[in-house]
Enzyme design. Structure first.
Site, PDB file in Angstrom:
ATOM      1  N   LYS A   1       0.851  -1.164   0.184  1.00  0.00           N
ATOM      2  CA  LYS A   1       0.052  -0.151  -0.026  1.00  0.00           C
ATOM      3  C   LYS A   1       0.952   1.330  -0.029  1.00  0.00           C
ATOM      4  CE  LYS A   1      -2.354   1.532   3.440  1.00  0.00           C
ATOM      5  NZ  LYS A   1      -3.422   1.787   4.776  1.00  0.00           N
TER       6      LYS A   1
ATOM      7  N   ARG B   1     -10.698  -1.920   7.164  1.00  0.00           N
ATOM      8  CA  ARG B   1      -9.998  -2.927   7.529  1.00  0.00           C
ATOM      9  C   ARG B   1      -9.578  -2.605   8.784  1.00  0.00           C
ATOM     10  NH1 ARG B   1      -4.988  -0.300   9.276  1.00  0.00           N
ATOM     11  NH2 ARG B   1      -3.412  -0.218   7.703  1.00  0.00           N
TER      12      ARG B   1
ATOM     13  N   SER C   1      -6.274  10.498  17.908  1.00  0.00           N
ATOM     14  CA  SER C   1      -4.787  10.804  17.158  1.00  0.00           C
ATOM     15  C   SER C   1      -4.051  11.701  18.230  1.00  0.00           C
ATOM     16  CB  SER C   1      -4.890  11.769  15.908  1.00  0.00           C
ATOM     17  OG  SER C   1      -5.642  12.804  16.268  1.00  0.00           O
TER      18      SER C   1
ATOM     19  N   MET D   1      -7.099   1.625  18.918  1.00  0.00           N
ATOM     20  CA  MET D   1      -6.988   1.575  17.400  1.00  0.00           C
ATOM     21  C   MET D   1      -6.454   2.766  17.016  1.00  0.00           C
ATOM     22  SD  MET D   1      -8.135  -1.448  17.055  1.00  0.00           S
ATOM     23  CE  MET D   1      -7.999  -1.462  15.483  1.00  0.00           C
TER      24      MET D   1
ATOM     25  N   THR E   1      -3.250   4.757  18.102  1.00  0.00           N
ATOM     26  CA  THR E   1      -1.893   4.964  18.059  1.00  0.00           C
ATOM     27  C   THR E   1      -0.819   4.143  17.142  1.00  0.00           C
ATOM     28  OG1 THR E   1      -1.998   5.529  20.446  1.00  0.00           O
ATOM     29  CG2 THR E   1       0.347   4.512  19.749  1.00  0.00           C
TER      30      THR E   1
ATOM     31  N   LYS F   1       2.546   8.989  19.912  1.00  0.00           N
ATOM     32  CA  LYS F   1       0.972   8.966  20.220  1.00  0.00           C
ATOM     33  C   LYS F   1       0.595   8.063  21.261  1.00  0.00           C
ATOM     34  CE  LYS F   1      -1.276   9.791  15.639  1.00  0.00           C
ATOM     35  NZ  LYS F   1      -2.105   8.912  14.494  1.00  0.00           N
TER      36      LYS F   1
ATOM     37  N   GLY G   1      -4.096  -2.398  18.350  1.00  0.00           N
ATOM     38  CA  GLY G   1      -4.109  -2.342  16.661  1.00  0.00           C
ATOM     39  C   GLY G   1      -3.350  -1.181  15.930  1.00  0.00           C
TER      40      GLY G   1
END
Length: 331
Positions: free
Chosen positions: A77, A121, A209, A229, A231, A236, A302
């Site tokens: 990607k 996803r 975020s 989900m 970081t 972060k 994640g």
């Protein structure tokens, strides 16, 4: 070969605008669950991530790639973050495209729009964690964050597990009605809470975020499952490091979790070590028991891996070709 000629090779193109019609949340879930299992069994590997500041438009650009030998999927990607897109061009700030290659020959075989794919996803990953780690009697879903991605997370979670209520907190509370609308659309009540109010949640999804923790260990009750989900970069942080010390920590990929994920802070401060972080694929495969008790706090870190994108892109291409919706170009 016929007459000494090389067989024609074709490239399947699936543009961004078609993804919503081709990719269901269930198909996304299935692809991500399967590739997590392949990663844990050693049949799939992510390649090192390349991420660079361009010095142009304040943009970050990079590549995530990998090879799933079990699924026969090879690719990458390419994309990143252009922070001025929305204000200057009316485009979303995250832009990406997935390229798939034939693992036998190395020839390119597909090009797939990656923006909606990425959102779906990411939501699928948290839902996979809910299926495999949350208590079966979990009734209250808590949301920390109410941005664009939070709506994808909420829809996917509500399709995965039978919750009775959704509660939520956001730094900007004026954004919470967007989550309330999704909950109502799915037939559930929504209630805004302060951070301590999240103790009522059986499952909590964090999708912000933030570079400073908002959710503290004291805000989480025994038996809760968390899907963290947001970081995915050094620095972060969504939850207090002490929370990971109280929890059984699972992840998509250990190397990313302990360096750019939520676990980076707990590892750096000595509260946990990298060996205590378990790939969720091991739970899917049955080589790890997962949740051990009703009072155990489980946490899924994640960070997002390239193999998720490739698995979902492959599912999209398969569906597009079967329906005759892909643009097929001889090359």
């Amino acid at each position: 070969m016929d007459g000494g000629k090389t067989p024609a090779h074709e490239l399947a193109i699936v543009p961004e605008g078609m993804i919503a019609d081709l990719l269901t949340r269930q198909a996304s879930f299935d692809a991500v669950e399967k590739v997590f299992a392949a990663m844990a069994s050693g049949d799939a590997v992510n390649f090192p991530v390349v991420r660079e500041a361009l010095g142009h438009e304040d943009a970050l650009y990079g590549f995530k790639g990998g090879f799933d030998a079990a699924g026969g999927v090879l690719g990458l990607k390419a994309g990143g973050y252009w922070p001025h897109n929305l204000e200057r061009r009316g485009l979303i700030n995250h832009q990406s495209t997935v390229f798939l290659f034939d693992p036998d020959s190395g020839r390119v075989k597909a090009m797939v729009g990656g923006n909606l794919l990425t959102a779906l996803r990411t939501a699928a990953a948290s839902s996979v964690s809910i299926k495999h780690l949350a208590r079966k009697d979990a009734k209250v879903l808590g949301m920390v964050g109410a941005g664009h991605q939070a709506k994808f997370q909420l829809r996917a979670a509500l399709e995965t597990h039978a919750f009775d209520e959704v509660i939520g907190w956001n730094y900007h509370p004026e954004m919470l009605p967007g989550l309330a609308a999704v909950a109502e659309e799915m037939g559930l009540p929504f209630r805004a809470v302060d951070l301590p109010g999240l103790r009522a949640a059986d499952v909590i999804i964090t999708i912000t975020s933030s570079f400073a923790p908002s959710l503290l260990a004291d805000h989480v009750s025994p038996g809760t499952h968390l899907a963290c989900m947001g970081t995915d970069t050094k620095g972060k942080q969504e939850v207090e490091a002490a929370l990971l010390a109280r929890a059984s920590v699972f992840c998509d990929e250990v190397a990313q979790s302990v360096t750019i994920g939520e676990a980076q802070h707990a590892v750096a401060s000595g509260l946990i070590d990298a060996d205590s972080v378990t790939p969720i694929g091991a739970v899917i495969n049955g080589t790890h028991k997962g949740r051990q008790s009703a009072d155990e706090i489980t946490l899924f870190d994640g960070t997002g891996v390239g193999l998720q994108d490739l698995a979902v892109a492959d599912a999209i291409v398969t569906t597009a070709l079967a329906r005759g919706m892909a643009t097929v170009v001889p090359i």
